[in-house]
Write a protein that holds these residues in place. Structure first.
Motif, mmCIF file in Angstrom:
data_model
loop_
_atom_site.group_PDB
_atom_site.id
_atom_site.type_symbol
_atom_site.label_atom_id
_atom_site.label_comp_id
_atom_site.label_asym_id
_atom_site.label_seq_id
_atom_site.Cartn_x
_atom_site.Cartn_y
_atom_site.Cartn_z
ATOM 1 N N ALA A 69 -4.522 1.051 5.046
ATOM 2 C CA ALA A 69 -4.561 0.916 3.589
ATOM 3 C C ALA A 69 -5.986 1.081 3.075
ATOM 4 O O ALA A 69 -6.221 1.744 2.057
ATOM 5 C CB ALA A 69 -3.991 -0.444 3.169
ATOM 6 N N ASP A 271 3.431 4.674 4.266
ATOM 7 C CA ASP A 271 3.276 3.222 4.134
ATOM 8 C C ASP A 271 1.883 2.886 3.590
ATOM 9 O O ASP A 271 1.732 1.956 2.783
ATOM 10 C CB ASP A 271 3.476 2.540 5.490
ATOM 11 N N SER A 275 1.046 1.060 0.091
ATOM 12 C CA SER A 275 0.190 -0.126 0.003
ATOM 13 C C SER A 275 -0.886 0.053 -1.063
ATOM 14 O O SER A 275 -1.165 -0.866 -1.843
ATOM 15 C CB SER A 275 -0.465 -0.396 1.365
ATOM 16 N N SER A 293 -5.523 -3.016 -2.260
ATOM 17 C CA SER A 293 -4.780 -2.304 -1.213
ATOM 18 C C SER A 293 -4.352 -3.255 -0.102
ATOM 19 O O SER A 293 -3.280 -3.088 0.488
ATOM 20 C CB SER A 293 -5.651 -1.174 -0.634
ATOM 21 N N ALA A 297 -0.655 -3.926 1.161
ATOM 22 C CA ALA A 297 -0.227 -3.866 2.562
ATOM 23 C C ALA A 297 0.561 -5.123 2.937
ATOM 24 O O ALA A 297 1.555 -5.044 3.675
ATOM 25 C CB ALA A 297 -1.438 -3.709 3.480
ATOM 26 N N ARG A 300 3.977 -4.804 1.374
ATOM 27 C CA ARG A 300 4.783 -3.865 2.168
ATOM 28 C C ARG A 300 5.222 -4.511 3.480
ATOM 29 O O ARG A 300 6.362 -4.303 3.932
ATOM 30 C CB ARG A 300 3.949 -2.602 2.452
#
Length: 342
Positions: A69, A271, A275, A293, A297, A300
């Motif tokens: 991320a 992914d 993020s 970020s 993450a 997520r």
């Protein structure tokens, strides 16, 4: 967001208790609120989300995603993207495990893995700056190249030999050890590496000239060039850093699961993008935070156990992530529209 303000002009602020909040911070604040609500919901329904064991697993199992991320934040801040990070994880993981099984020491294998990341970052940067390719196309080419080479090297799962020096990265470090509870708080070296990467990303973006240039490029590359900023050099730094951090994420992840295969990392670039977007970074560039970020993450990462506990099929998880990205992009668009009216 230091020089983004200079390149994009005055931004709308909201008054809250005598303080002013930049309107573009709303998506990041929303991500924090959503993460807190997810934890509260999980705890209320299942009673495990506020346990030290869950916190430990969340960070240990997803340290690699936090690193990715941070890596993805850099190109997205300029309005670009790096689609090669997942494939770099694959090729470096396969090479690292193969080298270790061949009797090469783990430190040497790690250095080679990092150098492979550097090479792919240099390739992507060269395609963008010297051949005038869009970041999407340049990083896509690097992605296919890395994934293809990884498949040529091996298509079978490779396992670390016993007592290899990668083990120290996955070694648990107990923070809270209370015999009265069954879930202790612990981390490992991989989590520490992820934390150091976050600190590095924060310092790079908010306390260096390179960081100010990254935000300026996201605001307007042509304006940044007219200001005499080192745009070309900064673009190389962005993609070199992104790819190198992807290789570092590979080391952390591979050490944790003790194996590698050429298909590892498939979809991880998405992914990472999810993020970054959930964390509030504007996809067109110019505004965002590394810490945002990281929150993205964590959101997520929490989706997987939460949907699993609810009995939602695994394939539906991607739908949940897709809907969250859609919501945050719409929120970003709304904030941008409000700023333009001001």
């Amino acid at each position: 967001m230091t020089s983004a303000a200079a390149t994009q002009g005055k931004k709308k602020t909201l008054k809250t208790g005598g303080r002013r909040i930049n309107a573009q911070m709303i998506p990041t604040i929303a991500a924090v609120v959503i993460f807190i609500l997810m934890i509260i919901m999980g705890q209320a329904l299942f009673g495990t989300y506020l346990r030290w064991g869950f916190v430990s697993s969340l960070f240990i199992d997803h340290a690699y995603l936090i690193i990715l991320a941070v890596a993805m934040t850099l190109p997205v801040l300029t309005g670009g993207i790096d689609l090669s990070v997942g494939a770099i994880v694959a090729i470096t993981a396969v090479v690292g495990v193969k080298m270790t099984n061949a009797g090469i020491s783990a430190p040497v294998a790690m250095i080679v893995m990092i150098l492979i990341g550097v090479a792919f970052g240099l390739l992507t940067g060269t395609l963008i700056e010297e051949f005038n390719m869009q970041p999407f196309i340049a990083s896509l080419a690097s992605m296919f190249l890395a994934r293809g080479i990884a498949s040529i090297i091996s298509t079978k799962a490779q396992t670390f030999p016993e007592n290899n020096n990668f083990d120290f990265i996955a070694q648990k470090i107990t923070i809270i050890d209370n015999p009265k509870i069954s879930h202790d708080l612990y981390i490992n070296v991989g989590v520490i590496i992820a934390a150091l990467v976050v600190i590095f990303g924060y310092i790079l973006l908010h306390h260096t000239r390179t960081g100010r240039t990254i935000y300026a490029i996201g605001g307007s590359r042509s304006s940044a060039e007219l200001m005499g900023l080192p745009v070309k050099r900064t673009q190389y730094i962005i993609y070199l850093t992104s790819a190198t951090l992807a290789a570092l994420a590979s080391i952390v992840y591979t050490a944790n699961i003790r194996s590698a295969i050429n298909t590892v990392g498939v979809g991880w670039e998405l992914d990472a993008v999810a993020s970054v977007v959930i964390g509030g970074t504007i996809v067109t560039g110019g505004f965002g935070y590394v810490l945002g970020s990281v929150i993205g993450a964590l959101v997520r990462s929490t989706i997987d156990p939460l949907t699993s506990d609810f009995g939602v099929p695994a394939e539906w998880t991607t739908i949940v992530v897709g809907l969250m990205i859609l919501i945050f992009v719409v929120l970003q668009r709304a904030v941008t529209a409000i700023n333009r009216k001001e």
